[in-house]
Each structure stands twice: as structure tokens, then as C-alpha cells.
Design an enzyme around this catalytic site. Sequence first.
Site, mmCIF file in Angstrom:
data_model
loop_
_atom_site.group_PDB
_atom_site.id
_atom_site.type_symbol
_atom_site.label_atom_id
_atom_site.label_comp_id
_atom_site.label_asym_id
_atom_site.label_seq_id
_atom_site.Cartn_x
_atom_site.Cartn_y
_atom_site.Cartn_z
ATOM 1 N N VAL A 86 39.148 44.273 51.446
ATOM 2 C CA VAL A 86 38.028 43.367 51.227
ATOM 3 C C VAL A 86 37.632 42.787 52.577
ATOM 4 C CG1 VAL A 86 37.289 41.200 50.149
ATOM 5 C CG2 VAL A 86 38.751 42.770 48.869
ATOM 6 N N GLY A 131 39.199 39.549 56.620
ATOM 7 C CA GLY A 131 39.402 40.717 55.774
ATOM 8 C C GLY A 131 40.837 40.753 55.288
ATOM 9 N N LYS A 132 41.098 41.551 54.305
ATOM 10 C CA LYS A 132 42.484 41.749 53.857
ATOM 11 C C LYS A 132 42.569 43.054 53.100
ATOM 12 C CE LYS A 132 46.305 39.188 53.958
ATOM 13 N NZ LYS A 132 46.537 38.078 54.887
ATOM 14 N N GLY A 133 43.743 43.660 53.129
ATOM 15 C CA GLY A 133 43.928 44.899 52.397
ATOM 16 C C GLY A 133 45.259 44.889 51.676
ATOM 17 N N ASP A 172 51.308 42.263 57.070
ATOM 18 C CA ASP A 172 51.340 41.168 56.092
ATOM 19 C C ASP A 172 52.614 41.396 55.266
ATOM 20 O OD1 ASP A 172 49.310 38.934 55.178
ATOM 21 O OD2 ASP A 172 50.126 39.751 53.336
#
Length: 446
Positions: A86, A131-133, A172
Site C-alpha cells: 500500500v 508505504g507498507k507491504g 519490519d
Amino acid sequence: MKKTKSLRREAVDYEKLYEETIKELHDGESSSAFANALKQFDRAAETLKLTNNQVAVIKDPRRVVQVKLPVRMDDGSIKIFKGFRVQHNIARGPAKGGVRFHPDVNEDEVAALAFWMTYKCAVVNIPFGGGKGGIVVDPRKLSMGELERLARRYFAEMMDIFGPERDVPAPDVNTNPQIMAWFMDTYSMHHQNYIPGVVTGKPIDLGGSQGRNSATAQGMVHCVHKAADYFKMDLKGTTVAIQGYGNAGSFAARLLAKDGCIIKAISDVDGAFFSDKGIDPENACQYVEKNGSLINYDKAAKVKKIADPMKLLELDVDILIPAALENQITHKNADKVRARIIAECANGPLTTEADDIMEKKGTFIIPDILCNAGGVTVSYFEWVQNRMGYYWDEDRVLDELKRYMDKAFDDVLRTSIHYNVPMRTAAFIVSIQRVTRAAELRGLYA
Ligand code: GLU
């Protein structure tokens, strides 16, 4: 490798999702991390009196991507995994944020985490968006080879999403420098070029930065020092409980022990442990290194096992450090939390309902988007070094990190006093102002 096509989906109506989640509140509280994140936003937006247009441009994610990841397992079978990325906002720079590997990963969570990244980067004033995944997987169940194939497939599927000027992932929950190295190699091979700046948190030998591993915890410690100064507290003898003994939690324990704090309790997925005299964090790290987790640590180190690990959050300590996952302190247990200071190393560990309860009790919360921003700040230094091709020594990294964190803490504390709002709302006020200014200056493309 041939360019692969991503399975793009139409943008989700997040306003609707939010409304629905709010309606679905079960016993007074939503378990949606994204709904919680938006409530935090609304509080700051209200204080700032943002217009509907301003809110519309910066609140929802800009892009949501979901991909199917077929991976050949060691036994020859093919297993399908699900991956997300995202990009919440890119007004201030390329999207930035980690990729987590966890069985509970879902779109709602990744959207919330991407949202927090936008405001985290803005609060420390580094030139990135958010952002992050994530991949839905329990990495403990994969062999090294399977893990590598999964990581490479994820990056290959997202080839046109990522890029040093577009979107720069990082470690992460359950991802590490080796996985970042595979990401970087997949991207570099595809472009037939050496492109270290496409990802941060890499091993030092591959363009990683000094100080990146301990950066999240180091940034938190700078915040704790500032809070201790503000409250005229002596850290020597201060008691601490830490939930989560991964990268952030284990470095937090070691750094605070160096300051003279007593680490009364630590925990991970395999249990929570307590010692009145204090746990030796170095010893616990060696144990995890050898055994993979804190499992049976009570027997090895002669410390007490806490039967219900969630009770760690309720211990009578001065500083509580949630360093695991979201939604750990809710309206159900907030009343029982006794710490004077909560330093949020995890993203989103408190719900807004818990925030309100803690606020009434006078607990000082150093909010996630400020408290754990040290990680992404050193990621920024890594990206800068990759682009310069000139590498800093550890002292320079640590000095710069302290400068960024101290300034961010002062900005947030000043704002909290000025508007008479809790630190979390103040952190959003500072960062929302920066994102709004950038978005307005850029205007709309068409
Ligand atoms: N995953 C970390 C965070 O939540 C670091 C992100 C980064 O370095 O880009 O802040």
C-alpha cells in the site's frame, strides 16, 4: 527475468470501510487498525480545522496492490501466498516503509501501517511519503530456500511499484537484512544495474548503513531521555517492561539497561518472563540467538514465567514498551496498565479508546509515529549514502539520528502544550501540517 504483471485492484473506498467498521464496533471498540488510524487522524484534523478538500487529498491510501505469489516448495509442490503493498501518500517523496511477513497480515492492517508511515516520515521531517507491504506467511514454517523464493517473487511481482524514486521498502516484523539483500538483488538483476537505493535495512556489506539495526530502539531511547528530562526523572533504577523481543525490543532492552534501567519483564510469541532483580538483556539475546525465541527462558535463566503473557502490560513499572504488534492495549486492559510512561516501539499498539483511558490516568504516551521513527530515519540516511556512494561512520549516523529525534520530540511536545492535546494528537498535527503543505504546493496534476 521477464516483467510480470501485477494483479491490480480498483482502489478500495476507505471512507466506506471506515464507516462500516465503526458501525460494526463490537463491545464498544473496533479491532480494525485502519479505523483506529483514521480516528487518530480525525482528532488532529479537527484541531487544525482542515477543510474537506484537504482531508480528501491526504487521508486515504493512494494505491493498494495485491499479488498472488506462487512458490515452489522444497518437496516439489507449489504453494500460493498473498502479498500486499500500500502506498498511502507520496506528496513529500517516494513511499517508504517496511514489508512484514506474518500469518495475520491483511489489507486493513497494511493500509493502517502505510498511513502511519506517511505521518512518521513527516513528523521527523525526512523527505518520504508512506508505504507498507506484507506477505501472509509464517516464515518459521519455511526453509531458507523457500523464504528466498517467496521474497524474490514478491519483489518481482511489484517490480513496477518499487524504485529508489518511487517506493523504498525496508525490514519490519519477521523480515531482516538478508531478505532486503534478496529484494535488492532481484531488482538490480532485472534492471541489469547495481541499485542499492531501492531498499533500506540491507547488510552493511551491500550498502547498508551503520547503526540501522539498532536505529528504532536508539530513536526510542532519545525520546525516553527527552521525556525523562521533561519530568526530571532519573533513569537509573527506573523499571521497564518490554513486550516483543525482536529487533526493536531486544535493542531497547540493551540500550536502556546501559542507562541504568532495570528490565523487569520481556516477552515474545513464545512467552513472557519476569524478574524482580532485572533480566539481563544480553543474556536473553544470546538465548534467542541459540534457541530461536525465548521459549523456556524461565528454566535457563531462573526467571519467572508470566502465565498470561498479556499481563506483562499490567506490571507495576515506570516505563512500558510495547514492541510487538497493533491493538495490544484496548479498552479491556487500559485501566489496568500502571506504567507512567508508554514508549511505543510497535506501530499502533494502543487503540483510541485505550488512549482516552490512559489520558484520564495522566499516562505520558510517546506515540509510535514519533517514538519508533528512528528506524526509518536511519533508512533515510542509508538511502542518502547509497545515492551519494559515500558511506558514513557510525558516530556520524548516531549524531544525525539524535539531531532528528530530538528536534521531532521538541516539535511534538511544543505542539502538545500549545494546543493542549495529548502527544499523539500533537504528532499528527505537526505531520499533517507538513503533508498538507506539500500536497497544496504540488496541486492537482489534471
Ligand atoms: N518498518 C519500520 C517502521 O515501521 C522501518 C521502515 C523503513 O525503514 O522504511 O518504521
